[in-house]
Design an enzyme around this catalytic site. Structure first.
Site, mmCIF file in Angstrom:
data_model
loop_
_atom_site.group_PDB
_atom_site.id
_atom_site.type_symbol
_atom_site.label_atom_id
_atom_site.label_comp_id
_atom_site.label_asym_id
_atom_site.label_seq_id
_atom_site.Cartn_x
_atom_site.Cartn_y
_atom_site.Cartn_z
ATOM 1 C CE LYS A 60 -3.845 -2.354 2.192
ATOM 2 N NZ LYS A 60 -4.445 -2.794 3.450
ATOM 3 C CD GLN A 62 -3.346 -4.381 6.634
ATOM 4 O OE1 GLN A 62 -3.293 -3.405 5.897
ATOM 5 N NE2 GLN A 62 -3.913 -5.516 6.265
ATOM 6 C CG ASP A 67 -9.780 -0.566 4.967
ATOM 7 O OD1 ASP A 67 -9.606 -0.889 3.779
ATOM 8 O OD2 ASP A 67 -9.013 -0.916 5.878
#
Length: 280
Positions: free
Chosen positions: A51, A95, A118
Site C-alpha cells: 500500500k 490494518q 476501508d
C-alpha cells in the site's frame, strides 16, 4: 475462457488517479493516509508495504504508525482521534487483523466516517445496506470495477458470494443488491454448497481455503472472481482451483494478479475522493 487481469485494470485506474492527485496538488492539497499497524503479522506487513509503495507511485503521503502487544486499545484510539482532527490526513486505515487482545470493532468505530477509506465502519456499512452508498469497502469496489471493465451488467444476474465477512462478503452482497442482482450469501453453515453455486452467473469466492472450489461447483459459462490469498510454502494460492475451473468459465480471475491489485487501488481511490472534500 478469458482472464480478468486485475493488475492491468489497476494500472489503467492508477493513471487516472495520478492525474487526480496532480490536480489536488495544484490547490496545495497532498492526499494523506494514516496507516495503523499493530503487531508483526507477516501478511499484514506485506500488505502495508504494498500500500505504501502504491501511495508513493501516486504521490500520496502515507504515514505508518506501529503498535505492539504492549499497547492498549485506548492508545490506538487516541491516535485515531488525533488523526481524525488532522486536516492533512484524509484517510485512516487500521490494518486487519489485529492481535487477539485488541477489540478491532471498537477501535475501528472511532474512525471518522469521512476518513474510513476501508469502508468497514458501522456508518459506511449501514449506508451501503441502506442503498445510500458513501464509501464502499475496497475489495468489493474493486470487483465491481472489474465487472464494469469486461462490460458485464450486474442487474438481473444470479450472484453467489461465498464468505460472509464484513471485509468482503457482506458489503459485496449489499453493493450487488444495490445494482439489481439476485444475491445469495453462502458460508460455512450452507448446506449442499454445490447446488447453490451451480446457480451462479457470477461466483465470488472469499473463504480463505486454498483451491477449495473445483469445476464441480461451477455452471458452464459462469464468471468466477477469486478473492482468496492463501500463502503455502511461500507461494500464493486462491480459493479457486484455477486449472480445474477455468475451462468451464467465460471469465475468471487469477491469484496473484487478480483482485489483490484492485483492492489497493480502490482503497486509494476512496482516499482521493476524501481528499477532494478538503477543497470545499
Amino acid at each position: 475462457m478469458k482472464i480478468i487481469d486485475g493488475k492491468l485494470i489497476a494500472n489503467e485506474i492508477k493513471k487516472d488517479l495520478i492525474k487526480e492527485v496532480l490536480k489536488l496538488k495544484e490547490t496545495n492539497i497532498i492526499p494523506g493516509l494514516g496507516i495503523i499497524l499493530v503487531g508483526h503479522n507477516e501478511a499484514s506487513e506485506i500488505y502495508v508495504r504494498n500500500k505504501i509503495k502504491v501511495c508513493e507511485e501516486l504521490g500520496i503521503k502515507a504515514t505508518l504508525y506501529r503498535y505492539n502487544d504492549k499497547n492498549t486499545d485506548e492508545e490506538i484510539i487516541a491516535k485515531i482521534k488525533e488523526l481524525n482532527n488532522d486536516r492533512n490526513i484524509d484517510g485512516i486505515l487500521v490494518q486487519s487483523p489485529l492481535p487477539n487482545k485488541f477489540d478491532e470493532n471498537k477501535i475501528i468505530s472511532y474512525i471518522n466516517p469521512s476518513k474510513d477509506v476501508d469502508g468497514f465502519g458501522t456508518y459506511n456499512l449501514g449506508a451501503l445496506f441502506s442503498d445510500n452508498e458513501q464509501i464502499i469497502a475496497a475489495t468489493p469496489l474493486g470487483i465491481l470495477k472489474m465487472l464494469d471493465y469486461i462490460n458485464v451488467s450486474i442487474s438481473g444476474k444470479n450472484v453467489v458470494v461465498i464468505g460472509s465477512s464484513i471485509i468482503v462478503g457482506r458489503p459485496m452482497a449489499a453493493a450487488l443488491l444495490n445494482r439489481g442482482a439476485t444475491v445469495t450469501i453462502a458460508h460455512s453453515q450452507t448446506k449442499n454448497l454445490q447446488a447453490v453455486t451451480k446457480q451462479a452467473d457470477i461466483l465470488i469466492v472469499a473463504i480463505g481455503h486454498a483451491k477449495f472450489i473445483t469445476d464441480e461447483y461451477i455452471k458452464e459459462g459462469a464468471i468466477v472472481i477469486d478473492v482468496g490469498t492463501n500463502r503455502i510454502d511461500n507461494k500464493l494460492y486462491g480459493d479457486v482451483d484455477f486449472d480445474k475451473v477455468s475451462p468451464k468459465c467465460s471469465y475468471i480471475t487469477k491469484v496473484p494478479g487478480g483482485v489483490g491489485p484492485m483492492t489497493i487501488i480502490m482503497l486509494l481511490s476512496n482516499l482521493i475522493i476524501a481528499a477532494k472534500r478538503r477543497e470545499k
